[in-house]
Design a protein around this motif. Structure first.
Motif, PDB file in Angstrom:
ATOM      1  N   ILE A   1     129.229   7.554 -95.643  1.00 54.74           N
ATOM      2  CA  ILE A   1     130.400   7.181 -94.833  1.00 54.74           C
ATOM      3  C   ILE A   1     131.564   7.069 -95.809  1.00 54.74           C
ATOM      4  CG2 ILE A   1     131.393   5.557 -93.198  1.00 54.74           C
ATOM      5  CD1 ILE A   1     128.571   4.578 -92.578  1.00 54.74           C
ATOM      6  N   GLY A   2     132.419   8.074 -95.817  1.00 54.94           N
ATOM      7  CA  GLY A   2     133.456   8.163 -96.835  1.00 54.94           C
ATOM      8  C   GLY A   2     134.858   7.997 -96.293  1.00 54.94           C
ATOM      9  N   VAL A   3     135.781   7.824 -97.217  1.00 54.82           N
ATOM     10  CA  VAL A   3     137.202   7.730 -96.879  1.00 54.82           C
ATOM     11  C   VAL A   3     137.959   8.649 -97.819  1.00 54.82           C
ATOM     12  CG1 VAL A   3     137.625   5.739 -98.395  1.00 54.82           C
ATOM     13  CG2 VAL A   3     139.103   6.120 -96.410  1.00 54.82           C
ATOM     14  N   TRP A   4     138.992   9.285 -97.291  1.00 55.13           N
ATOM     15  CA  TRP A   4     139.704  10.329 -98.013  1.00 55.13           C
ATOM     16  C   TRP A   4     140.845   9.784 -98.862  1.00 55.13           C
ATOM     17  CZ3 TRP A   4     139.278  15.242 -99.369  1.00 55.13           C
ATOM     18  CH2 TRP A   4     140.434  15.945 -99.749  1.00 55.13           C
ATOM     19  N   PHE A   5     140.849  10.132-100.121  1.00 58.80           N
ATOM     20  CA  PHE A   5     141.948   9.942-101.063  1.00 58.80           C
ATOM     21  C   PHE A   5     142.488   8.507-101.058  1.00 58.80           C
ATOM     22  CE2 PHE A   5     144.883  13.171-103.279  1.00 58.80           C
ATOM     23  CZ  PHE A   5     144.978  12.351-104.393  1.00 58.80           C
ATOM     24  N   GLU A   6     141.623   7.576-101.407  1.00 55.38           N
ATOM     25  CA  GLU A   6     142.009   6.180-101.508  1.00 55.38           C
ATOM     26  C   GLU A   6     142.385   5.838-102.948  1.00 55.38           C
ATOM     27  OE1 GLU A   6     143.020   3.584-100.611  1.00 55.38           O
ATOM     28  OE2 GLU A   6     142.600   3.252 -98.509  1.00 55.38           O
ATOM     29  N   SER A   7     142.792   4.609-103.144  1.00 57.56           N
ATOM     30  CA  SER A   7     142.997   4.042-104.471  1.00 57.56           C
ATOM     31  C   SER A   7     142.211   2.742-104.558  1.00 57.56           C
ATOM     32  CB  SER A   7     144.487   3.774-104.732  1.00 57.56           C
ATOM     33  OG  SER A   7     144.975   2.797-103.825  1.00 57.56           O
ATOM     34  N   VAL A   8     141.627   2.492-105.707  1.00 53.75           N
ATOM     35  CA  VAL A   8     140.924   1.236-105.951  1.00 53.75           C
ATOM     36  C   VAL A   8     141.488   0.654-107.237  1.00 53.75           C
ATOM     37  CG1 VAL A   8     138.718   0.141-106.456  1.00 53.75           C
ATOM     38  CG2 VAL A   8     138.828   1.999-104.783  1.00 53.75           C
ATOM     39  N   VAL A   9     142.377  -0.318-107.084  1.00 55.77           N
ATOM     40  CA  VAL A   9     143.036  -0.894-108.264  1.00 55.77           C
ATOM     41  C   VAL A   9     142.700  -2.358-108.466  1.00 55.77           C
ATOM     42  CG1 VAL A   9     144.931   0.775-108.221  1.00 55.77           C
ATOM     43  CG2 VAL A   9     145.136  -1.371-106.941  1.00 55.77           C
ATOM     44  N   ASP A  10     142.129  -3.002-107.444  1.00 59.65           N
ATOM     45  CA  ASP A  10     141.692  -4.387-107.644  1.00 59.65           C
ATOM     46  C   ASP A  10     140.480  -4.670-106.759  1.00 59.65           C
ATOM     47  OD1 ASP A  10     142.609  -5.118-105.016  1.00 59.65           O
ATOM     48  OD2 ASP A  10     144.621  -5.396-105.838  1.00 59.65           O
ATOM     49  N   GLU A  11     139.873  -5.814-106.973  1.00 57.03           N
ATOM     50  CA  GLU A  11     138.639  -6.173-106.282  1.00 57.03           C
ATOM     51  C   GLU A  11     138.825  -6.216-104.771  1.00 57.03           C
ATOM     52  OE1 GLU A  11     134.632  -6.943-106.319  1.00 57.03           O
ATOM     53  OE2 GLU A  11     135.828  -6.842-108.171  1.00 57.03           O
TER      54      GLU A  11
ATOM     55  N   TYR B   1     129.522  17.752 -93.268  1.00 56.71           N
ATOM     56  CA  TYR B   1     130.090  16.459 -92.910  1.00 56.71           C
ATOM     57  C   TYR B   1     131.188  16.633 -91.863  1.00 56.71           C
ATOM     58  CZ  TYR B   1     127.886  14.443 -97.112  1.00 56.71           C
ATOM     59  OH  TYR B   1     126.996  14.008 -98.070  1.00 56.71           O
ATOM     60  N   ALA B   2     131.433  15.565 -91.122  1.00 54.11           N
ATOM     61  CA  ALA B   2     132.531  15.535 -90.157  1.00 54.11           C
ATOM     62  C   ALA B   2     133.738  14.858 -90.786  1.00 54.11           C
ATOM     63  CB  ALA B   2     132.113  14.791 -88.899  1.00 54.11           C
ATOM     64  N   PHE B   3     134.925  15.233 -90.320  1.00 49.65           N
ATOM     65  CA  PHE B   3     136.187  14.672 -90.808  1.00 49.65           C
ATOM     66  C   PHE B   3     136.948  14.170 -89.581  1.00 49.65           C
ATOM     67  CE2 PHE B   3     138.054  15.427 -95.133  1.00 49.65           C
ATOM     68  CZ  PHE B   3     139.100  14.543 -95.040  1.00 49.65           C
ATOM     69  N   VAL B   4     137.240  12.869 -89.541  1.00 51.66           N
ATOM     70  CA  VAL B   4     137.883  12.283 -88.364  1.00 51.66           C
ATOM     71  C   VAL B   4     139.065  11.432 -88.801  1.00 51.66           C
ATOM     72  CG1 VAL B   4     137.561  10.830 -86.322  1.00 51.66           C
ATOM     73  CG2 VAL B   4     135.664  12.252 -87.151  1.00 51.66           C
TER      74      VAL B   4
ATOM     75  N   ILE C   1     133.539  11.467 -92.940  1.00 46.01           N
ATOM     76  CA  ILE C   1     134.684  11.191 -93.814  1.00 46.01           C
ATOM     77  C   ILE C   1     135.871  10.836 -92.921  1.00 46.01           C
ATOM     78  CG2 ILE C   1     136.219  12.052 -95.621  1.00 46.01           C
ATOM     79  CD1 ILE C   1     134.044  14.112 -96.297  1.00 46.01           C
ATOM     80  N   TYR C   2     136.519   9.723 -93.231  1.00 51.65           N
ATOM     81  CA  TYR C   2     137.689   9.292 -92.462  1.00 51.65           C
ATOM     82  C   TYR C   2     138.964   9.672 -93.205  1.00 51.65           C
ATOM     83  CZ  TYR C   2     134.483   6.311 -89.781  1.00 51.65           C
ATOM     84  OH  TYR C   2     133.463   5.836 -88.988  1.00 51.65           O
ATOM     85  N   PHE C   3     139.894  10.259 -92.450  1.00 49.44           N
ATOM     86  CA  PHE C   3     141.231  10.494 -92.997  1.00 49.44           C
ATOM     87  C   PHE C   3     142.020   9.210 -92.806  1.00 49.44           C
ATOM     88  CE2 PHE C   3     145.627  12.110 -92.949  1.00 49.44           C
ATOM     89  CZ  PHE C   3     145.624  12.758 -94.176  1.00 49.44           C
ATOM     90  N   ASN C   4     142.355   8.565 -93.914  1.00 49.93           N
ATOM     91  CA  ASN C   4     142.819   7.177 -93.922  1.00 49.93           C
ATOM     92  C   ASN C   4     144.337   7.056 -94.048  1.00 49.93           C
ATOM     93  OD1 ASN C   4     142.022   4.445 -93.851  1.00 49.93           O
ATOM     94  ND2 ASN C   4     142.159   4.253 -96.067  1.00 49.93           N
ATOM     95  N   HIS C   5     145.069   8.139 -93.781  1.00 49.03           N
ATOM     96  CA  HIS C   5     146.516   8.133 -93.983  1.00 49.03           C
ATOM     97  C   HIS C   5     147.243   8.250 -92.642  1.00 49.03           C
ATOM     98  CE1 HIS C   5     146.014   9.914 -98.330  1.00 49.03           C
ATOM     99  NE2 HIS C   5     145.172   8.934 -98.058  1.00 49.03           N
ATOM    100  N   SER C   6     148.338   7.535 -92.510  1.00 51.41           N
ATOM    101  CA  SER C   6     149.261   7.686 -91.379  1.00 51.41           C
ATOM    102  C   SER C   6     150.632   8.029 -91.929  1.00 51.41           C
ATOM    103  CB  SER C   6     149.348   6.383 -90.563  1.00 51.41           C
ATOM    104  OG  SER C   6     148.310   6.287 -89.622  1.00 51.41           O
ATOM    105  N   PHE C   7     151.171   9.155 -91.506  1.00 53.26           N
ATOM    106  CA  PHE C   7     152.456   9.609 -92.015  1.00 53.26           C
ATOM    107  C   PHE C   7     153.619   9.309 -91.077  1.00 53.26           C
ATOM    108  CE2 PHE C   7     149.389  12.664 -93.980  1.00 53.26           C
ATOM    109  CZ  PHE C   7     149.483  12.157 -95.269  1.00 53.26           C
TER     110      PHE C   7
END
Length: 431
Positions: free
Chosen positions: A70-80, A266-269, A303-309
């Motif tokens: 269960i994935g997420v697209w193009f995130e950032s992980v900079v803190d806990e 995989y599916a992309f939603v 995979i979830y597309f996690n961006h709103s433009f």
């Protein structure tokens, strides 16, 4: 009677008891591990065992039947907090990360990553390499000269014709580490989904990857129904629908099978408002329906597309934003259900038609069968009668998972209502 005779009789009795218990265990075990419903199986990539051929995902637990990507697209992980929120939402994989992401945090929290290059501090959390995103669209099907540019950056192919998408894929894959136990992944788009013929599309699907996905945002792309009518001859009254997401998975599986080998599709939603010209973001019931229909059509990961433009909540972190709490709540519950069902989803499905108006999937695990169902595209919501296969027809009732209800089985079938085009139900049948 001698003590030796007595001891011998006691020993014989003990052996008899052990044998009876052992036979009981065998019988019970045979019932609990039934794996044959007398039906043909769907074509299979191998399930979790597929990842066993790659050292990195295998070491990260991807071969475990209880793991489902269960994935997420193009995130950032900079803190806990970033990774904690993502785990709480039910994610387990990052598909591409920003360059400033803390890979140590990803690793220490038991998350996996698939990135387009080795990031600083990367290690065992990185289970795969992403070759490209939508090369079928930004460069097209061809072996022309690639400029190294992507869509919107200038001239992509030199000259414009022939297209250079295959060249881009080869070039990008050649830059990635080789023979390091990690899989190769790519995401495609409307190119392989509808613009290109089988011969053109299969060279993308079968030439470079170990895992692939396709993104088509049926609910939020304002032009998608017109394109689908033009390229796929899809009637407007069947678009947009949750069932269309499953058809995208079908297209990927159909192309993937053309070389006689199979990889996970995989599916992309989308989670939010992915287009600047879109009219709205995806709704919660649409999200759930899109994901479930993809699973019914044999998607091996989400995979979830996690961006709103656009819209009221522009962000690259939909699942972390207070303004998107509603969709986060839906996604979190949906992901919980997927995790609960992972051992079931990771088994090979059977072929059976439960009802002509339904998209369905049939699986079997530990003596129970599981039926996933929702309306086909173009079918009106309402009641549907599902006919059970002969091996299950003796069941007296079915349990509707996650809904706290049961349904009676009569004459080898049962009836339930699907209130919307994106409604789904999951049934557990134990004869």
């Amino acid at each position: 009677m001698s003590s030796r005779t007595t001891n011998r009789r006691i020993l014989l009795i003990a052996i008899t008891v052990v044998l009876v218990i052992a036979v009981g265990w065998v019988i019970a075990g045979a019932k609990s591990t039934r794996d044959d419903l007398g039906l043909p199986r769907v074509p299979w990539d191998g399930g979790p065992a597929y990842y066993g051929r790659f050292a990195a995902p295998a070491a990260a637990g991807w071969s475990d039947p209880s793991f489902f990507p269960i994935g997420v697209w193009f995130e950032s992980v900079v803190d806990e907090r970033d990774v904690r929120m993502d785990k709480e939402a039910g994610l387990n994989t990052y598909v591409e990360l920003t360059a400033n992401s803390d890979m140590g945090l990803v690793r220490s929290n038991g998350m996996s990553a698939i990135t387009s290059k080795p990031l600083a501090g990367s290690g065992s959390e990185t289970v795969g390499w992403m070759i490209a995103d939508e090369a079928d669209m930004f460069a097209g099907p061809g072996d022309g000269v690639w400029s190294g540019k992507y869509g919107g950056e200038g001239q992509v192919c030199l000259p414009d014709k022939p297209p250079c998408g295959y060249t881009a894929m080869r070039t990008l894959k050649d830059k990635l580490p080789k023979n390091d136990g990690r899989l190769h992944y790519a995401n495609y788009g409307k190119g392989i989904a509808m613009w290109e013929n089988d011969g053109e599309a299969t060279k993308f699907v079968n030439g470079y990857t170990d895992v692939m996905s396709t993104d088509v945002y049926w609910y939020t792309d304002t032009g998608i129904c017109e394109e689908a009518e033009n390229f796929l001859k899809l009637p407007r009254d069947r678009c947009p629908r949750a069932a269309n997401y499953g058809q995208v998975v079908d297209r990927g599986r159909q192309l993937d099978a053309l070389d006689g080998k199979r990889q996970p599709i995989y599916a992309f939603v989308e989670l939010g408002w992915p287009g600047t010209n879109g009219l709205r973001s995806i709704a919660g019931d649409e999200l759930a329906g899109a994901v479930m229909n993809s699973l019914i059509h044999e998607a091996r990961g989400i995979i979830y597309f996690n961006h709103s433009f656009a819209g009221p909540c522009p962000t690259q972190h939909v699942l972390r934003e207070p303004c998107a709490q509603g969709i986060r709540t839906v996604a979190t519950e949906l992901n919980r259900r997927i995790r609960t069902l992972a051992p079931v989803l990771n088994t090979q499905s059977y072929v059976h038609t439960f009802a002509p108006g339904l998209d369905t999937m049939l699986k079997d695990l530990d003596g129970s069968s599981y039926v996933f169902a929702m309306p086909k595209a173009g079918v009106q919501p309402g009641p549907q009668t599902l006919r059970l296969p002969e091996a299950l027809a003796s069941a007296s009732s079915v349990e509707v998972l996650f809904e706290n209800r049961t349904l009676p089985v009569k004459d080898g079938g049962f009836t339930d209502t699907f209130e919307r085009e994106n409604s789904y139900h999951v049934y557990k049948v134990t004869p």
